[in-house]
Structures are given as structure tokens and as C-alpha cells.
Enzyme design. Structure first.
Site, PDB file in Angstrom:
ATOM      1  CB  SER A  10      -0.944   0.003   1.210  1.00 36.06           C
ATOM      2  OG  SER A  10      -0.209  -0.033   2.430  1.00 36.06           O
ATOM      3  CD1 TRP A  11       5.596   3.825   2.972  1.00 37.40           C
ATOM      4  CD2 TRP A  11       3.803   5.054   2.479  1.00 37.40           C
ATOM      5  NE1 TRP A  11       5.910   5.143   3.233  1.00 37.40           N
ATOM      6  CE2 TRP A  11       4.818   5.921   2.941  1.00 37.40           C
ATOM      7  CE3 TRP A  11       2.569   5.601   2.115  1.00 37.40           C
ATOM      8  CZ2 TRP A  11       4.656   7.304   3.036  1.00 37.40           C
ATOM      9  CZ3 TRP A  11       2.398   6.991   2.216  1.00 37.40           C
ATOM     10  CH2 TRP A  11       3.426   7.818   2.665  1.00 37.40           C
ATOM     11  N   GLY A 136       7.391   9.836   8.936  1.00 46.72           N
ATOM     12  CA  GLY A 136       6.450  10.771   9.539  1.00 46.72           C
ATOM     13  C   GLY A 136       5.052  10.189   9.567  1.00 46.72           C
ATOM     14  CB  ALA A 140      -0.875   3.962   2.287  1.00 48.35           C
ATOM     15  CE  LYS A 191       5.696   4.406  12.931  1.00 45.97           C
ATOM     16  NZ  LYS A 191       4.494   3.971  12.166  1.00 45.97           N
ATOM     17  NE  ARG A 255       0.217  -2.042   7.879  1.00 47.97           N
ATOM     18  CZ  ARG A 255       0.757  -1.749   6.699  1.00 47.97           C
ATOM     19  NH1 ARG A 255       0.323  -2.358   5.621  1.00 47.97           N
ATOM     20  NH2 ARG A 255       1.707  -0.868   6.594  1.00 47.97           N
ATOM     21  CD  GLU A 281       8.057  -3.111   8.778  1.00 47.39           C
ATOM     22  OE1 GLU A 281       8.660  -3.999   9.417  1.00 47.39           O
ATOM     23  OE2 GLU A 281       8.410  -2.736   7.659  1.00 47.39           O
TER      24      GLU A 281
END
EC number: 1.1.1.94
Length: 333
Positions: A10-11, A136, A140, A191, A255, A281
Site C-alpha cells: 500500500s505504501w 512521519g 497510505a 513508535k 496495523r 512492522e
């Protein structure tokens, strides 16, 4: 500019479309030839980004090596644990004058290295000044719809960061620059772990107080690790730090937050991951960062708790009690 984008998730697809809409000639590489053929035929990514049509100047290819050879800039948009094997496909290519832009957010599990470190290790002719990271708060699902987004392009070379800024910057995709690639990459990895923890608070039914505590103390963990590894402390308060942390912890698109919610609700990690269409991730990164934090002597209790819940099957309620009953401390240490 001719730009290759490796990774048709997607990204990667979103950035390929954004770059093509800006006028660049874009080659989007998909790992499986049959998937590449379907994308080129359908002129959209039905699996990962349905409804977003490909501009005429975006072409999908199955040879990453050929795409890299013919491009001036290469964007790596594969999952962090797959970056090494992906860029190895073009490790024998001349990279003179090319810029490599990493957009993956993670730490390699087997080495504990940041993504730019992996690139420099696998691509021996690449110089650090040719590498940038774009990071940042940028889901997506929103960028692909042209919704306002701000990110940061970081490189040890300000000139390289500014080239990336110019390549990506649009009226709705605002790109800032800095030279703290260490901080940008570490913040982007940590993060995701904190977002899993924030999701767990949702899954067990806790309120906003608990979530705010996770975000704030998670930011403190991020800051301690970044500073210990040589990052600029200001980076944590920027887009790749608090900006991305907030959106990943709170957004319905996240996600990693979803994984945490499901863990908090009692599902097993294997069951959750097996039913997900895309990669979270933070799962493997929690293990990588936990091991990294121990090796450099940085206390990261939330990261440790997430690691223990995911990989040591520690009961959620026990992990929460252990966090809350730690020895009282100063807020800043």
C-alpha cells in the site's frame, strides 16, 4: 526524474502514484512477476490500494535490477525484515549519482541495524551521503486520497535531503528536511512498538488515561534510545517522533494498533498475523529493539512488556501489573 519504487504494497504504491502525479517517470517493482503483470494490466493495486488508478507515467516491472539501472532515485518500500534480500538484487549495479530513499520503519532483527545501515552494508559502492529516509505520520489510506500530510526527509547530507524534498513535495504532501537520520529511523521503528501497547489498552477495555500514559512514557523510551545512540534530542519532538507516534497509536488505519487490540482481546499472535493482509512492522521490531536496548543499556519497560507478551506468551494482565508496579521513579531519567 526517473524513479524506481521497490515494493508494491500500500505504501510503495501510494508513493509511486504520488511521484507519477508530480510528473516523474516511475517504475514500480513487484516481487512476484504475476502480481506485477496484474498491476500493469489492471492499472491499479486492487489487493493493497483499491480504487487508486495509476497515471500513464507509472509502469509496473518485475526486474528490480533493470529498474534501478535506469533510474536516478530508488525508493525502498519493502518490509524492514525483507530489505536486505531485496536490495541484494541490485548490489552489483553501479549506484554512482543515484539516491536511495528508505521508507521502511523498523530495525533488522538479525543484526539490530537501522535501515540505512543495512543499505550501506549490502550496497558496498553506496556512500552515506546518497542515502535518505522519508518518515512521519503518513498512512497510505489518506495520502492516496490527497489528504494533507507532512513528513520529513533525512540524510547525513542536507543536499540529498533537499533533493528528496523536491522530488516528493506537493501541495498536500509537505516534506521537511533534517540531517538526523539516526533519530528519524529509530523513532520510526520504536513508535510501532508503542502503538501495539496502545492497542492492548484498547483491547482490554482501558480508557484514555492508560492510552495517554502509554504514548507519553513510550515517547520517553524512544527519547532515551535515540539519545544513547547519538540522535538529536529534538528529532523525537518532530514528525518522525511524536507526530508518527500519535497517529500510529490512535488511527483506525494502524496495523500495529490493531495487533495490540487483538492481543488485548485475548487472541494469539499467530492467529492475528495469519489473517492480516499486510505486515505490522512492530511485531518483529519489538524483539529487535528489546535486544538492542539491552545491548546498549537503555531501560525500555513498555518495549520489554510488548516483547514478553508477543514472544514469551506473558499474560496481558500480568504484563500490565508488572508495568504499573515497577519501582517509582523520577519522570525524566
Amino acid at each position: 526524474m526517473k524513479i524506481a519504487v521497490s515494493g508494491a504494497g500500500s505504501w510503495g504504491t501510494t508513493l509511486a502514484v504520488l511521484l507519477a502525479n508530480k510528473g516523474h517517470e516511475v517504475l514500480l517493482w513487484a516481487h512476484r512477476p504475476e502480481f506485477a503483470a496484474a498491476l500493469e494490466s489492471d492499472r491499479e493495486n486492487i489487493r493493497y490500494l483499491k480504487g487508486v488508478r495509476f497515471p500513464e507515467n507509472l509502469h509496473v516491472v518485475s526486474s528490480l535490477r533493470d529498474a534501478v539501472i535506469s533510474s536516478e532515485m530508488v525508493v525502498t518500500a519493502v518490509p524492514s525484515q525483507a530489505l536486505r534480500e531485496t536490495v541484494a538484487m541490485f548490489s552489483d549495479c553501479s549506484l554512482d549519482g543515484k539516491i536511495i530513499v528508505n521508507v521502511s520503519k523498523g530495525i533488522e532483527l538479525k543484526s539490530g541495524k537501522r535501515m540505512s545501515e543495512v543499505l550501506l552494508e549490502v550496497l558496498p559502492t553506496l556512500h552515506a551521503s546518497q542515502v535518505a529516509t522519508l518518515s512521519g505520520p503518513s498512512h497510505a489510506e489518506e495520502v492516496s486520497k490527497g489528504q494533507p500530510t507532512t513528513v520529513v526527509a533525512s540524510s547525513v547530507s542536507m543536499g540529498t535531503a533537499e533533493i528528496v524534498q523536491e522530488a516528493f513535495h506537493t501541495g498536500m504532501f509537505r516534506v521537511y528536511v533534517n540531517t538526523d537520520i539516526i533519530g528519524v529511523e529509530l523513532a520510526g521503528a520504536v513508535k510501532n512498538i508503542i502503538a501495539i501497547a496502545a492497542g492492548i489498552t484498547e483491547g482490554v477495555g482501558f480508557g484514555d488515561n492508560a492510552k495517554a500514559a502509554i504514548i507519553t512514557r513510550g515517547l520517553a523510551e524512544m527519547s532515551r534510545l535515540c539519545i544513547r545512540l547519538g540522535a538529536d534530542p529534538h528529532t523525537v519532538s518532530g514528525l518522525s517522533g511524536i507526530g508518527d507516534l500519535v497517529v500510529t497509536c490512535l488511527s483506525r488505519h494502524s496495523r500495529n494498533r490493531y495487533v495490540g487490540e487483538q492481543i488485548g482481546a485475548g487472541r494469539s499472535l499467530d492467529d492475528i498475523v495469519s489473517q492480516m493482509n499486510m505486515v505490522a512492522e512492530g511485531v518483529l521490531t519489538s524483539k529487535a529493539v528489546f535486544e538492542l536496548s539491552r545491548s546498549v543499556g537503555v531501560e525500555m519497560p513498555i518495549t520489554q512488556a510488548v516483547y514478553e507478551m508477543l514472544f514469551e506468551h506473558k499474560p496481558v494482565q500480568e504484563a500490565i501489573l508488572d508495568l504499573m508496579n515497577r519501582e517509582p521513579k523520577k519522570e525524566h531519567y
